[in-house]
Design a protein around this motif. Sequence first.
Motif, PDB file in Angstrom:
ATOM      1  N   ILE A 114      43.806  29.745  38.145  1.00  0.00           N
ATOM      2  CA  ILE A 114      45.194  30.068  37.851  1.00  0.00           C
ATOM      3  C   ILE A 114      46.043  28.892  38.340  1.00  0.00           C
ATOM      4  O   ILE A 114      45.897  28.454  39.483  1.00  0.00           O
ATOM      5  CB  ILE A 114      45.647  31.350  38.588  1.00  0.00           C
ATOM      6  CG1 ILE A 114      44.644  32.485  38.425  1.00  0.00           C
ATOM      7  CG2 ILE A 114      47.061  31.749  38.169  1.00  0.00           C
ATOM      8  CD1 ILE A 114      44.421  32.946  37.031  1.00  0.00           C
ATOM      9  N   THR A 115      46.916  28.371  37.491  1.00  0.00           N
ATOM     10  CA  THR A 115      47.794  27.270  37.876  1.00  0.00           C
ATOM     11  C   THR A 115      49.236  27.690  37.623  1.00  0.00           C
ATOM     12  O   THR A 115      49.523  28.452  36.691  1.00  0.00           O
ATOM     13  CB  THR A 115      47.474  25.994  37.084  1.00  0.00           C
ATOM     14  OG1 THR A 115      47.583  26.262  35.682  1.00  0.00           O
ATOM     15  CG2 THR A 115      46.075  25.488  37.389  1.00  0.00           C
ATOM     16  N   SER A 136      47.308  26.229  42.690  1.00  0.00           N
ATOM     17  CA  SER A 136      46.144  26.714  41.956  1.00  0.00           C
ATOM     18  C   SER A 136      45.369  27.676  42.835  1.00  0.00           C
ATOM     19  O   SER A 136      45.287  27.510  44.055  1.00  0.00           O
ATOM     20  CB  SER A 136      45.240  25.553  41.522  1.00  0.00           C
ATOM     21  OG  SER A 136      44.755  24.850  42.646  1.00  0.00           O
ATOM     22  N   SER A 137      44.861  28.709  42.188  1.00  0.00           N
ATOM     23  CA  SER A 137      43.996  29.689  42.849  1.00  0.00           C
ATOM     24  C   SER A 137      42.777  29.901  41.975  1.00  0.00           C
ATOM     25  O   SER A 137      42.892  30.013  40.754  1.00  0.00           O
ATOM     26  CB  SER A 137      44.706  31.041  43.019  1.00  0.00           C
ATOM     27  OG  SER A 137      45.639  31.004  44.053  1.00  0.00           O
ATOM     28  N   LEU A 138      41.630  29.963  42.606  1.00  0.00           N
ATOM     29  CA  LEU A 138      40.390  30.214  41.887  1.00  0.00           C
ATOM     30  C   LEU A 138      39.986  31.665  42.116  1.00  0.00           C
ATOM     31  O   LEU A 138      39.838  32.100  43.269  1.00  0.00           O
ATOM     32  CB  LEU A 138      39.281  29.282  42.382  1.00  0.00           C
ATOM     33  CG  LEU A 138      37.987  29.323  41.573  1.00  0.00           C
ATOM     34  CD1 LEU A 138      38.210  28.776  40.164  1.00  0.00           C
ATOM     35  CD2 LEU A 138      36.895  28.546  42.285  1.00  0.00           C
ATOM     36  N   HIS A 143      30.546  41.327  41.372  1.00  0.00           N
ATOM     37  CA  HIS A 143      30.156  42.741  41.355  1.00  0.00           C
ATOM     38  C   HIS A 143      31.248  43.604  40.730  1.00  0.00           C
ATOM     39  O   HIS A 143      31.550  44.693  41.214  1.00  0.00           O
ATOM     40  CB  HIS A 143      29.795  43.231  42.757  1.00  0.00           C
ATOM     41  CG  HIS A 143      28.840  42.329  43.477  1.00  0.00           C
ATOM     42  ND1 HIS A 143      27.520  42.208  43.089  1.00  0.00           N
ATOM     43  CD2 HIS A 143      29.026  41.489  44.520  1.00  0.00           C
ATOM     44  CE1 HIS A 143      26.926  41.322  43.880  1.00  0.00           C
ATOM     45  NE2 HIS A 143      27.811  40.876  44.747  1.00  0.00           N
ATOM     46  N   GLY A 144      31.874  43.104  39.650  1.00  0.00           N
ATOM     47  CA  GLY A 144      32.873  43.865  38.914  1.00  0.00           C
ATOM     48  C   GLY A 144      34.275  43.830  39.488  1.00  0.00           C
ATOM     49  O   GLY A 144      35.171  44.497  38.965  1.00  0.00           O
ATOM     50  N   GLN A 145      34.525  43.047  40.529  1.00  0.00           N
ATOM     51  CA  GLN A 145      35.852  42.966  41.123  1.00  0.00           C
ATOM     52  C   GLN A 145      36.315  41.505  41.184  1.00  0.00           C
ATOM     53  O   GLN A 145      35.616  40.649  41.714  1.00  0.00           O
ATOM     54  CB  GLN A 145      35.850  43.550  42.535  1.00  0.00           C
ATOM     55  CG  GLN A 145      37.214  43.510  43.193  1.00  0.00           C
ATOM     56  CD  GLN A 145      37.205  44.103  44.591  1.00  0.00           C
ATOM     57  OE1 GLN A 145      36.197  44.593  45.068  1.00  0.00           O
ATOM     58  NE2 GLN A 145      38.341  44.054  45.245  1.00  0.00           N
ATOM     59  N   TRP A 146      37.508  41.238  40.633  1.00  0.00           N
ATOM     60  CA  TRP A 146      38.076  39.905  40.701  1.00  0.00           C
ATOM     61  C   TRP A 146      38.683  39.693  42.078  1.00  0.00           C
ATOM     62  O   TRP A 146      39.461  40.524  42.546  1.00  0.00           O
ATOM     63  CB  TRP A 146      39.141  39.719  39.618  1.00  0.00           C
ATOM     64  CG  TRP A 146      38.554  39.540  38.264  1.00  0.00           C
ATOM     65  CD1 TRP A 146      38.315  40.521  37.339  1.00  0.00           C
ATOM     66  CD2 TRP A 146      38.117  38.329  37.678  1.00  0.00           C
ATOM     67  NE1 TRP A 146      37.751  39.988  36.217  1.00  0.00           N
ATOM     68  CE2 TRP A 146      37.620  38.632  36.397  1.00  0.00           C
ATOM     69  CE3 TRP A 146      38.095  37.005  38.098  1.00  0.00           C
ATOM     70  CZ2 TRP A 146      37.111  37.667  35.540  1.00  0.00           C
ATOM     71  CZ3 TRP A 146      37.590  36.044  37.244  1.00  0.00           C
ATOM     72  CH2 TRP A 146      37.103  36.372  35.979  1.00  0.00           C
ATOM     73  N   GLN A 147      38.312  38.582  42.726  1.00  0.00           N
ATOM     74  CA  GLN A 147      38.821  38.253  44.049  1.00  0.00           C
ATOM     75  C   GLN A 147      39.219  36.775  44.096  1.00  0.00           C
ATOM     76  O   GLN A 147      38.595  35.930  43.448  1.00  0.00           O
ATOM     77  CB  GLN A 147      37.765  38.498  45.127  1.00  0.00           C
ATOM     78  CG  GLN A 147      37.392  39.950  45.294  1.00  0.00           C
ATOM     79  CD  GLN A 147      36.364  40.102  46.397  1.00  0.00           C
ATOM     80  OE1 GLN A 147      35.352  39.407  46.423  1.00  0.00           O
ATOM     81  NE2 GLN A 147      36.638  41.020  47.322  1.00  0.00           N
ATOM     82  N   ASN A 148      40.243  36.489  44.881  1.00  0.00           N
ATOM     83  CA  ASN A 148      40.688  35.115  45.082  1.00  0.00           C
ATOM     84  C   ASN A 148      39.752  34.459  46.102  1.00  0.00           C
ATOM     85  O   ASN A 148      39.558  34.990  47.191  1.00  0.00           O
ATOM     86  CB  ASN A 148      42.135  35.117  45.595  1.00  0.00           C
ATOM     87  CG  ASN A 148      42.767  33.742  45.605  1.00  0.00           C
ATOM     88  OD1 ASN A 148      42.084  32.724  45.586  1.00  0.00           O
ATOM     89  ND2 ASN A 148      44.069  33.716  45.654  1.00  0.00           N
ATOM     90  N   VAL A 149      39.189  33.315  45.739  1.00  0.00           N
ATOM     91  CA  VAL A 149      38.260  32.627  46.636  1.00  0.00           C
ATOM     92  C   VAL A 149      38.804  31.297  47.156  1.00  0.00           C
ATOM     93  O   VAL A 149      38.298  30.772  48.142  1.00  0.00           O
ATOM     94  CB  VAL A 149      36.875  32.391  45.981  1.00  0.00           C
ATOM     95  CG1 VAL A 149      36.208  33.709  45.649  1.00  0.00           C
ATOM     96  CG2 VAL A 149      36.973  31.503  44.763  1.00  0.00           C
ATOM     97  N   PHE A 150      39.872  30.768  46.511  1.00  0.00           N
ATOM     98  CA  PHE A 150      40.356  29.438  46.886  1.00  0.00           C
ATOM     99  C   PHE A 150      41.819  29.287  46.488  1.00  0.00           C
ATOM    100  O   PHE A 150      42.243  29.757  45.439  1.00  0.00           O
ATOM    101  CB  PHE A 150      39.534  28.367  46.164  1.00  0.00           C
ATOM    102  CG  PHE A 150      40.074  26.974  46.295  1.00  0.00           C
ATOM    103  CD1 PHE A 150      39.879  26.250  47.460  1.00  0.00           C
ATOM    104  CD2 PHE A 150      40.772  26.385  45.250  1.00  0.00           C
ATOM    105  CE1 PHE A 150      40.375  24.945  47.589  1.00  0.00           C
ATOM    106  CE2 PHE A 150      41.262  25.086  45.371  1.00  0.00           C
ATOM    107  CZ  PHE A 150      41.062  24.376  46.531  1.00  0.00           C
ATOM    108  N   TYR A 151      42.597  28.589  47.327  1.00  0.00           N
ATOM    109  CA  TYR A 151      43.991  28.279  47.031  1.00  0.00           C
ATOM    110  C   TYR A 151      44.309  26.859  47.482  1.00  0.00           C
ATOM    111  O   TYR A 151      43.859  26.429  48.548  1.00  0.00           O
ATOM    112  CB  TYR A 151      44.952  29.237  47.739  1.00  0.00           C
ATOM    113  CG  TYR A 151      46.375  28.871  47.470  1.00  0.00           C
ATOM    114  CD1 TYR A 151      47.027  29.326  46.345  1.00  0.00           C
ATOM    115  CD2 TYR A 151      47.056  28.006  48.311  1.00  0.00           C
ATOM    116  CE1 TYR A 151      48.325  28.936  46.045  1.00  0.00           C
ATOM    117  CE2 TYR A 151      48.349  27.609  48.038  1.00  0.00           C
ATOM    118  CZ  TYR A 151      48.981  28.077  46.905  1.00  0.00           C
ATOM    119  OH  TYR A 151      50.260  27.694  46.635  1.00  0.00           O
TER     120      TYR A 151
END
Length: 159
Positions: A114-115, A136-138, A143-151
């Motif tokens: 996401i930018t 930007s966020s990655l 396991h079926g759940q969207w999670q933010n891993v990086f910013y």
Amino acid sequence: MINKRIFFAHITVASLLLPWTVNARQPTAGGASANDTIGQHLVAEERASWDLAIKHDAVAYRALHAPDFFTLTGTGVVGKVPSEASAMDPDAHFDHCELAGFGVHFVAQDTALITYHVKANGLDHGKAFQVDNYASSLWMNRHGQWQNVFYQATPAPKS
């Protein structure tokens, strides 16, 4: 004093949200419309993370992050715990904050970058601040759940 680069990476006011677009780069099994739907969901989650930080809703804010979430700042890599603690600093307040120009770039079927552009101002421990960053966020579907891993945020060039 909080680490401003971490804190500003996670703050916005929901009422100032602007229109955005989804730029699907790699179709998923469901096609471009599936990417559009996922992209809309992820932008809403990214916006919510900023709003939750402003409201100091630590439980809901932390729930959006993966266990291995980290932030990259001008001083280096910052892990999940210190990054989240910085975003919850009660001595930082925003007078104005806006997010604009959202893009969603699928780099893999279950991974989206996401930018967007962040402009904000307010007070941090009584001192005025201004922010003008590209962010930007990655996000990853695990396991079926969207999670933010990086910013990461990068200062915009001075006009």
